[in-house]
Design a protein around this motif. Structure first.
Motif, PDB file in Angstrom:
ATOM      1  N   ALA A 147      23.765  -8.163 -24.466  1.00  0.00           N
ATOM      2  CA  ALA A 147      24.476  -9.372 -24.920  1.00  0.00           C
ATOM      3  C   ALA A 147      23.513 -10.295 -25.659  1.00  0.00           C
ATOM      4  CB  ALA A 147      25.089 -10.085 -23.720  1.00  0.00           C
ATOM      5  N   LYS A 148      24.041 -10.980 -26.645  1.00  0.00           N
ATOM      6  CA  LYS A 148      23.228 -11.908 -27.437  1.00  0.00           C
ATOM      7  C   LYS A 148      22.582 -12.958 -26.534  1.00  0.00           C
ATOM      8  CE  LYS A 148      22.349 -13.047 -31.803  1.00  0.00           C
ATOM      9  NZ  LYS A 148      21.825 -12.050 -32.759  1.00  0.00           N
ATOM     10  N   GLY A 149      21.330 -13.207 -26.744  1.00  0.00           N
ATOM     11  CA  GLY A 149      20.657 -14.270 -26.006  1.00  0.00           C
ATOM     12  C   GLY A 149      20.103 -13.858 -24.656  1.00  0.00           C
ATOM     13  N   THR A 150      20.166 -12.559 -24.339  1.00  0.00           N
ATOM     14  CA  THR A 150      19.612 -12.093 -23.057  1.00  0.00           C
ATOM     15  C   THR A 150      18.111 -12.382 -23.017  1.00  0.00           C
ATOM     16  OG1 THR A 150      21.244 -10.354 -22.882  1.00  0.00           O
ATOM     17  CG2 THR A 150      19.214 -10.059 -21.607  1.00  0.00           C
ATOM     18  N   ILE A 179      19.081 -10.547 -15.568  1.00  0.00           N
ATOM     19  CA  ILE A 179      20.212 -11.469 -15.699  1.00  0.00           C
ATOM     20  C   ILE A 179      20.822 -11.317 -17.093  1.00  0.00           C
ATOM     21  CG2 ILE A 179      20.955 -13.872 -15.569  1.00  0.00           C
ATOM     22  CD1 ILE A 179      18.358 -14.355 -13.871  1.00  0.00           C
ATOM     23  N   THR A 180      22.017 -10.748 -17.129  1.00  0.00           N
ATOM     24  CA  THR A 180      22.663 -10.538 -18.425  1.00  0.00           C
ATOM     25  C   THR A 180      24.179 -10.504 -18.231  1.00  0.00           C
ATOM     26  OG1 THR A 180      22.777  -9.064 -20.324  1.00  0.00           O
ATOM     27  CG2 THR A 180      22.480  -8.032 -18.204  1.00  0.00           C
ATOM     28  N   ASP A 187      22.094  -8.266 -29.046  1.00  0.00           N
ATOM     29  CA  ASP A 187      20.656  -8.158 -29.316  1.00  0.00           C
ATOM     30  C   ASP A 187      20.262  -6.693 -29.201  1.00  0.00           C
ATOM     31  OD1 ASP A 187      20.091 -10.797 -29.814  1.00  0.00           O
ATOM     32  OD2 ASP A 187      19.588 -11.267 -27.722  1.00  0.00           O
ATOM     33  N   VAL A 188      19.350  -6.265 -30.066  1.00  0.00           N
ATOM     34  CA  VAL A 188      18.844  -4.890 -30.005  1.00  0.00           C
ATOM     35  C   VAL A 188      17.315  -4.969 -29.930  1.00  0.00           C
ATOM     36  CG1 VAL A 188      18.778  -2.633 -31.105  1.00  0.00           C
ATOM     37  CG2 VAL A 188      20.763  -4.124 -31.450  1.00  0.00           C
ATOM     38  N   HIS A 189      16.781  -4.493 -28.802  1.00  0.00           N
ATOM     39  CA  HIS A 189      15.326  -4.578 -28.612  1.00  0.00           C
ATOM     40  C   HIS A 189      14.731  -3.196 -28.381  1.00  0.00           C
ATOM     41  CE1 HIS A 189      15.290  -8.889 -28.484  1.00  0.00           C
ATOM     42  NE2 HIS A 189      16.076  -8.965 -27.406  1.00  0.00           N
ATOM     43  N   SER A 190      13.493  -3.065 -28.798  1.00  0.00           N
ATOM     44  CA  SER A 190      12.739  -1.870 -28.410  1.00  0.00           C
ATOM     45  C   SER A 190      12.322  -2.040 -26.950  1.00  0.00           C
ATOM     46  CB  SER A 190      11.491  -1.718 -29.292  1.00  0.00           C
ATOM     47  OG  SER A 190      10.596  -2.784 -29.016  1.00  0.00           O
ATOM     48  N   VAL A 191      11.791  -0.968 -26.366  1.00  0.00           N
ATOM     49  CA  VAL A 191      11.329  -1.037 -24.970  1.00  0.00           C
ATOM     50  C   VAL A 191      10.261  -2.126 -24.827  1.00  0.00           C
ATOM     51  CG1 VAL A 191      10.071   0.232 -23.179  1.00  0.00           C
ATOM     52  CG2 VAL A 191      11.878   1.361 -24.467  1.00  0.00           C
ATOM     53  N   GLU A 216       9.727  -4.712 -26.687  1.00  0.00           N
ATOM     54  CA  GLU A 216      10.268  -6.068 -26.888  1.00  0.00           C
ATOM     55  C   GLU A 216      10.987  -6.562 -25.637  1.00  0.00           C
ATOM     56  OE1 GLU A 216      11.021  -5.660 -31.727  1.00  0.00           O
ATOM     57  OE2 GLU A 216      12.671  -5.387 -30.297  1.00  0.00           O
ATOM     58  N   LEU A 217      11.801  -5.691 -25.050  1.00  0.00           N
ATOM     59  CA  LEU A 217      12.534  -6.123 -23.853  1.00  0.00           C
ATOM     60  C   LEU A 217      11.574  -6.342 -22.681  1.00  0.00           C
ATOM     61  CD1 LEU A 217      15.186  -6.783 -22.453  1.00  0.00           C
ATOM     62  CD2 LEU A 217      15.427  -4.356 -21.891  1.00  0.00           C
TER      63      LEU A 217
END
Lengths: 222, 375
Positions: free
Chosen positions: B60-63, B68-69, B230-234, B236-237
């Protein structure tokens, strides 16, 4: 042509403090010492004999006057240059030996040889010269007072210095060992042609010196 | 001879040497443990993310962190599946849920529901049981570390999760949570049911990029077609999650401050013991100066003492810290002392010792060489 003195002090004064509270540790001292001569500096405690020894060794700068070592004036030299001069021309013998307790007798001498840029294998010869070859692997704590002082003399002889400065070398020793150390210093002066200055307040020691200079209140008496 | 004198100065008085070494070793252990706790904390916050064999995470956007998402839906899952270069895309369910212990009492657990076929985000270090058993709708996997906390003893135990019956079919070893809620792994559909999710609800979509394709380009494409997510790499997350817990929570901040304080206290201890070591030998340095020894020789002796102290102190200190870190692997608090940290810590110890030596050198070089006549 007369030979240059090994050490020469001219009109040397050493003054601590200023004005009314100024203390004259040395007051216009003149002194000259030839190579091969052993001089005993005598005087009571606080007379200025150790101060004079330190001035002659370039460890203290006199307030007034000039000191020359082997013809080299000490006054214009920097601290580093004075240290270099001490290393190349002088050997020191201290009242409390000042050996490195973590090093053996041999290593104490080797350390001095290394500092002076000489091969370390000369240490054995030096210890043999002071009669301590059999004890060369002993640590200072394992040696008697007389043995320690002889190691200190061997260390002072490292690098073949032309001048030996000894500060009450017999003060911590009994008579027998004290006289043996003085005898050793006299032999070093006479046979090896080194100038030896020995601070002492022991009248028995002074009998073995070539010359005795008495000092009191910073002034030479005779 | 400078090296010999440095070594002998340190070791000829064994009691003094031991006191010096205890000081350096204590400082190294203190710093290693504090940094290890911090490293353990940050490792724990990202452990599931790091162990997921996925290239990209959609959420979700803004995670701001993994735990917590808010849910996303099938749209993101199918959008990812439809892309070229996407090998696999699977939904992941994560949620804090209540756990009722068999013997009475409640705990909170963090449920992770993953796709059994792909295994993305599944448990690792399975020591008892078989992941295939998770295909049964009420089955779960928990970790041995938390067996007591959760009131279970092993495979076959029945429990209640969020008012749903569950049965333990596998046990892992060492999958540690940094919160008070242990991880509980289960099948995605089981997690949806236990978490009261719709079948189309997910917390994450995990994307595995085909070999030979560029994950960065796939990420850019996903960001373009999924502007509400949101799309993150490992990495980045993991960084997002780590930074959230470290910098925005009291727990993380206290661990970070403790680590910094550990370094400061360690530096002070080392400085004091090495300074004392030099001061012990001031007369000898005075003698060297009176003899006319060059300053460089005295520097080498004092720096040599520092390097020897650092090397021996580090060797013992890091060995103790690594042993403690290894012991922590079976406990609830993780301490990580990696080889990289050990190497880094050696440089720090060396720097501490040399810095302390520099202070000592100033003291040694200020000695009046005349003092050796005045004892």
């Amino acid at each position: 042509m007369s030979m240059k003195p090994a050490i020469q002090a001219e009109e040397v004064s050493l003054i601590y403090g200023q004005g009314a509270t100024a203390v004259h540790a040395l007051d216009r001292v003149d002194l000259s010492l030839a190579s091969g001569e052993m001089l005993a500096l005598m005087g009571p405690s606080g007379s200025g004999k150790t101060s004079l020894l330190m001035v002659l060794g370039g460890l203290l700068r006199p307030t007034l006057g000039r000191v020359q070592v082997q013809g080299i004036a000490l006054d214009p030299l920097s601290e580093t240059e004075r240290a270099r001069l001490r290393l190349s021309h002088m050997g020191f013998v201290f009242q409390h030996y000042n050996l490195f307790p973590a090093l053996t007798a041999l290593e104490n001498v080797q350390l001095a040889l290394e500092l002076k840029g000489y091969p370390l294998d000369g240490a054995d010869t030096l210890l043999a010269e002071v009669g301590l070859a059999p004890r060369r692997h002993g640590y200072p704590r394992q040696l008697s007072g007389g043995e320690k002082q002889r190691v200190a003399i061997a260390r002072a002889l490292a690098g073949d210095p032309s001048i030996l400065l000894a500060d009450e070398p017999t003060a911590a020793l009994d008579t027998e060992h004290g006289m043996a150390v003085v005898e050793l210093l006299r032999r070093i002066a006479r046979e090896e042609g080194r100038a030896v200055v020995m601070v002492t307040h022991d009248p028995r020691v002074t009998r073995m010196a070539d010359r005795v200079v008495s000092i009191a209140d910073g002034r030479i008496l005779q | 001879m400078a090296g010999v004198l440095a070594w002998r100065n340190l070791t000829h008085d064994l009691s003094r040497f031991i006191v010096t070494m205890v000081g350096v070793v204590f400082a190294v252990v203190l710093i290693a443990m504090e940094l290890g706790l911090y490293q353990g904390f940050t490792t724990s916050t990202t452990t599931v993310i790091r162990h997921t064999n996925a290239d990209l995470w959609i959420m979700a956007k803004g995670t701001r962190n993994f735990e917590i998402t808010v849910p996303i839906h099938d749209r993101e899952l199918y959008a990812a599946k439809s892309l070229e270069c996407v090998d696999r895309a699977e939904g992941l369910v994560t949620q804090f849920v209540p756990w009722k212990k068999p013997g009475g009492g409640d705990e909170s657990v963090f449920l992770v529901g993953f796709d059994l076929n792909s295994g993305l985000a599944g448990p690792w270090n399975l020591v008892d049981g078989d992941l295939e058993d998770l295909r049964r709708s009420d089955s779960i996997v928990v970790d041995h570390i938390y067996a007591d906390k959760l009131g279970v003893s092993g495979i076959g135990d029945r429990v209640e999760i969020n008012r749903h019956r569950a049965r333990i079919v596998g046990m892992t070893q060492g999958i540690r949570s940094f919160t008070t809620s242990p991880w509980v792994f289960t099948a995605a559909r089981t997690a949806q049911r236990m978490g009261n999710f719709e079948a189309s609800d997910w917390n994450y979509v995990l994307v595995d990029v085909e070999p030979g394709c560029d994950p960065v380009r796939v990420q850019a494409t996903l960001k373009a077609i999924l502007p509400e997510a949101d799309v993150h790499s490992v990495d980045e997350l993991a960084a997002l999650t780590r930074d959230y817990w470290v910098f925005t929570t009291g727990a993380g901040a206290s661990v970070l401050v403790s680590a910094i304080l550990g370094v400061v206290v360690g530096v002070v201890i080392v400085a004091q013991v090495l300074y004392a070591t030099t001061v012990d030998h001031l007369t000898e340095f005075g003698t060297l100066r009176a003899m006319g020894a060059p300053s460089g020789f005295i520097y080498r002796v004092i720096l040599g003492q520092a390097v020897i102290s650092a090397t021996i102190g580090h060797l013992f200190g890091i060995s103790i810290a690594m042993a403690l870190a290894e012991a922590s692997e079976t406990g609830t608090v993780l301490v990580v002392v990696s080889p990289a940290m050990a190497a880094w810590l050696f440089l720090l110890t060396l720097a501490m010792c040399v810095a302390a030596a520099v202070v000592s050198i100033r003291k040694a070089m200020r000695i009046d060489p005349a003092m050796v006549f005045q004892r």
